[in-house]
Write an enzyme that holds these catalytic residues in place. Structure first.
Site, PDB file in Angstrom:
ATOM      1  CG  ASN A   7      -1.937   1.234   1.281  1.00 51.43           C
ATOM      2  OD1 ASN A   7      -1.891   2.029   0.543  1.00 51.43           O
ATOM      3  ND2 ASN A   7      -2.662   1.054   2.373  1.00 51.43           N
ATOM      4  NE  ARG A  93      -6.364   1.428   0.020  1.00 50.68           N
ATOM      5  CZ  ARG A  93      -6.343   2.604   0.595  1.00 50.68           C
ATOM      6  NH1 ARG A  93      -5.029   3.029   1.127  1.00 50.68           N
ATOM      7  NH2 ARG A  93      -7.565   3.126   0.707  1.00 50.68           N
ATOM      8  CG  HIS A 182     -12.970   2.889   3.621  1.00 52.11           C
ATOM      9  ND1 HIS A 182     -13.755   3.950   4.264  1.00 52.11           N
ATOM     10  CD2 HIS A 182     -11.894   3.436   3.749  1.00 52.11           C
ATOM     11  CE1 HIS A 182     -13.189   4.680   4.906  1.00 52.11           C
ATOM     12  NE2 HIS A 182     -11.905   4.397   4.687  1.00 52.11           N
ATOM     13  CG  LEU A 211     -17.433   3.733  12.433  1.00 47.24           C
ATOM     14  CD1 LEU A 211     -18.307   3.657  13.612  1.00 47.24           C
ATOM     15  CD2 LEU A 211     -18.059   4.936  11.548  1.00 47.24           C
ATOM     16  N   GLY A 212     -12.986   4.466  10.996  1.00 46.25           N
ATOM     17  CA  GLY A 212     -11.491   4.544  10.926  1.00 46.25           C
ATOM     18  C   GLY A 212     -11.278   6.207  11.092  1.00 46.25           C
ATOM     19  N   GLY A 214     -11.204   7.847   8.175  1.00 47.26           N
ATOM     20  CA  GLY A 214     -11.929   7.893   7.277  1.00 47.26           C
ATOM     21  C   GLY A 214     -13.332   7.001   7.725  1.00 47.26           C
ATOM     22  NE  ARG A 243     -10.953  12.306   4.246  1.00 46.67           N
ATOM     23  CZ  ARG A 243     -10.680  11.018   4.019  1.00 46.67           C
ATOM     24  NH1 ARG A 243     -11.799  10.082   4.055  1.00 46.67           N
ATOM     25  NH2 ARG A 243      -9.591  10.375   3.827  1.00 46.67           N
ATOM     26  CG  ASP A 284      -6.924   9.452  18.991  1.00 44.62           C
ATOM     27  OD1 ASP A 284      -7.857   8.899  19.619  1.00 44.62           O
ATOM     28  OD2 ASP A 284      -5.740   9.275  18.768  1.00 44.62           O
ATOM     29  CD  GLU A 386      -8.668  -1.268   4.467  1.00 43.35           C
ATOM     30  OE1 GLU A 386      -8.241  -1.080   5.456  1.00 43.35           O
ATOM     31  OE2 GLU A 386      -8.898  -0.489   3.589  1.00 43.35           O
TER      32      GLU A 386
HETATM   33  P1  ADP Z   1      -7.077   4.695   9.593  1.00 41.93           P
HETATM   34  O1  ADP Z   1      -8.243   5.274   8.710  1.00 41.93           O
HETATM   35  O2  ADP Z   1      -5.890   5.665   9.503  1.00 41.93           O
HETATM   36  O3  ADP Z   1      -6.773   3.298   9.235  1.00 41.93           O
HETATM   37  P2  ADP Z   1      -7.921   3.323  11.973  1.00 41.93           P
HETATM   38  O4  ADP Z   1      -8.772   2.269  11.346  1.00 41.93           O
HETATM   39  O5  ADP Z   1      -6.581   3.078  12.669  1.00 41.93           O
HETATM   40  O6  ADP Z   1      -7.769   4.565  10.811  1.00 41.93           O
HETATM   41  O7  ADP Z   1      -8.663   4.064  13.039  1.00 41.93           O
HETATM   42  C1  ADP Z   1      -8.229   5.151  13.825  1.00 41.93           C
HETATM   43  C2  ADP Z   1      -9.493   5.631  14.693  1.00 41.93           C
HETATM   44  O8  ADP Z   1      -9.490   4.581  15.477  1.00 41.93           O
HETATM   45  C3  ADP Z   1      -8.803   6.959  15.613  1.00 41.93           C
HETATM   46  O9  ADP Z   1      -9.757   8.049  15.785  1.00 41.93           O
HETATM   47  C4  ADP Z   1      -8.607   6.302  16.959  1.00 41.93           C
HETATM   48  O10 ADP Z   1      -8.671   7.324  17.900  1.00 41.93           O
HETATM   49  C5  ADP Z   1      -9.442   5.164  16.815  1.00 41.93           C
HETATM   50  N1  ADP Z   1      -9.431   4.100  18.088  1.00 41.93           N
HETATM   51  C6  ADP Z   1      -8.311   3.207  18.174  1.00 41.93           C
HETATM   52  N2  ADP Z   1      -8.496   2.596  19.322  1.00 41.93           N
HETATM   53  C7  ADP Z   1      -9.646   3.021  19.927  1.00 41.93           C
HETATM   54  C8  ADP Z   1     -10.235   2.693  21.258  1.00 41.93           C
HETATM   55  N3  ADP Z   1      -9.838   1.767  22.071  1.00 41.93           N
HETATM   56  N4  ADP Z   1     -11.609   3.528  21.394  1.00 41.93           N
HETATM   57  C9  ADP Z   1     -12.006   4.707  20.606  1.00 41.93           C
HETATM   58  N5  ADP Z   1     -11.311   4.926  19.568  1.00 41.93           N
HETATM   59  C10 ADP Z   1     -10.197   3.947  19.245  1.00 41.93           C
END
Ligand code: ADP
Length: 398
Positions: A7, A93, A182, A211-212, A214, A243, A284, A386
């Site tokens: 990636n 990717r 995604h 829910l990441g 993005g 975003r 975050d 992924e």
């Molecule tokens: P990306 O889209 O960069 O791959 P990720 O799927 O790793 O992102 O998700 C990142 C998000 O997940 C961040 O907002 C982070 O705060 C949240 N996150 C990770 N662990 C926890 C947790 N235990 N509780 C709440 N949110 C979390």
């Protein structure tokens, strides 16, 4: 058979090497901050036990980065290959496949030219993806190079889902439409989710909630995507880390004409300074949830907005699907935040969605059901993968 998954971002290369028999991860790593004096390679080997190593070294470009990865993988002591020919395929990717790609493809000159043409639709991503392909061809000349597109899974959407109600020529001549992103994650998660249901695939209706940083959702009927929340770009749909997600298209005009903002500043603001960050000051989710607990009004509002938008899409997709067997939470927030899942499902009994709070709060890993036994709609946590999906799709093409 060994498959390398890559990636490539503008300043990074993430990679995983799989032994496809048993889907075993042999090595995994990240080349970070390419072009910056503080660049580094972090690599982990997993056989016989985990061995992690970080090399801090100047990495001026992607070719030098991948060369370092190859050297590391071939390390005489801990390495997992002796020769680059042991890698049967490199799965890449690629963010945007436009309308041309609805499935993974083996890369040749024509495919590379097409990915280049699609740069207009993904100016931030497709150029680095293409660079990754070119350097991988150099270091793995005998491996099949495979492109797996993030948009491909959504290509089954009907026109009523993917068209924007704007003049026809913008679609016919400029290909302005909903593509969705995604896709690799939604494809993996929905397949895993459907496999848990005791029903023929063609009769299933599920929603995948990614829910990441993005965030996006996909409505999937019979294993095929029928609607998704991101659009021409990843800016549309749910509220995200930085975003905005959906807003009145007149907002950017107002910012331009009334506030005198430049287009590039509006673009930056909506992509990088909005979402959770814009409302609560941090992108975050852990920080925002912590602030919410202390009674911080902006954090409370941010979470309320974030959750409400997910609920809206669940309702809309249920209406579109006409039925709903299951929903799945995935990615950093979806997999890890007990609170967020609880807030999203709160009050959705009317839609047949009933969360079992103790199952939701129980620690665990892997796919797990977190709805009550009586819930009409099953609720699941399905950890996304992924990289494995790219490896599986590449293997299928061989
Ligand atoms: P990306 O889209 O960069 O791959 P990720 O799927 O790793 O992102 O998700 C990142 C998000 O997940 C961040 O907002 C982070 O705060 C949240 N996150 C990770 N662990 C926890 C947790 N235990 N509780 C709440 N949110 C979390």
């Amino acid at each position: 058979m060994k498959i390398l998954v890559i990636n490539t971002g503008s300043s990074s290369i993430k990679y995983v090497v799989y032994e496809m028999e048993g889907h075993q991860v042999l090595a995994k790593g990240l080349v970070d901050r390419i072009g910056d004096p503080a660049s580094s390679l972090t690599n982990s080997f997993y056989t016989p036990e985990e061995h992690k190593q970080k090399i801090e070294i100047s990495i001026p470009n992607h070719a030098v980065g991948l060369e370092l990865v190859v050297k590391t993988l071939m390390d005489p002591e801990k390495g997992i290959i002796k020769d680059t020919n042991e890698i049967s395929a490199v799965g890449h990717r690629v963010v945007h496949g436009g309308e041309r790609f609805s499935a993974p493809v083996v890369i040749d000159e024509e495919i590379k030219a097409k990915i280049k043409q699609l740069i207009t639709l993904a100016p931030l991503h497709n150029p680095s993806n293409l660079e990754g392909i070119k350097v991988a061809e150099k270091f793995f000349p005998n491996a099949k190079q495979v492109a797996v597109f993030d948009t491909a899974f959504h290509q089954t959407m009907p026109p009523k889902s993917y068209r924007y109600p704007i003049p026809n020529w913008l679609y016919t001549e400029e290909k302005i439409r909903i593509y969705g992103m995604h896709g690799t994650s939604h494809s993996y998660v929905s397949k895993q989710l459907i496999a848990q249901l005791n029903k023929p695939v063609e009769n299933t209706s599920v929603i995948s909630i990614h829910l990441g940083n993005g965030c996006s959702m996909a409505a999937v009927h019979g294993g095929k995507c029928i609607d998704t929340s991101m659009g021409l770009s990843p800016l549309a749909g749910l509220m995200m880390g930085t975003r905005s997600g959906d807003l009145d298209p007149a907002v950017p005009f107002y910012l331009g004409t009334t506030l005198g903002m430049k287009l590039e500043d509006i673009d930056k603001m909506l992509n990088k300074e909005s979402g959770l960050k814009g409302i609560a000051g941090s992108n975050d989710m852990r920080d925002v949830l912590e602030q919410r607990e202390t009674g911080n009004a902006n954090a409370i509002l941010a979470i309320d907005m974030y959750v409400q938008r997910i609920k809206k899409y669940i309702g809309a997709y249920m209406a579109e699907l006409g039925a709903l067997d299951a929903i799945a939470f995935t990615a950093g927030i979806g997999e890890n935040s007990v609170k967020l899942r609880e807030l999203v499902c709160e009050g959705l009994g009317v839609l047949g969605i009933e969360l079992d709070k103790s199952k939701n709060a129980a620690s665990g890993s892997g796919n797990r059901r977190i709805s009550t036994d009586n819930s009409k709609v099953e609720v699941w946590i399905i950890p996304t993968n992924e990289e494995l999906e790219i490896a599986l799709q590449s293997e299928k093409l061989l």
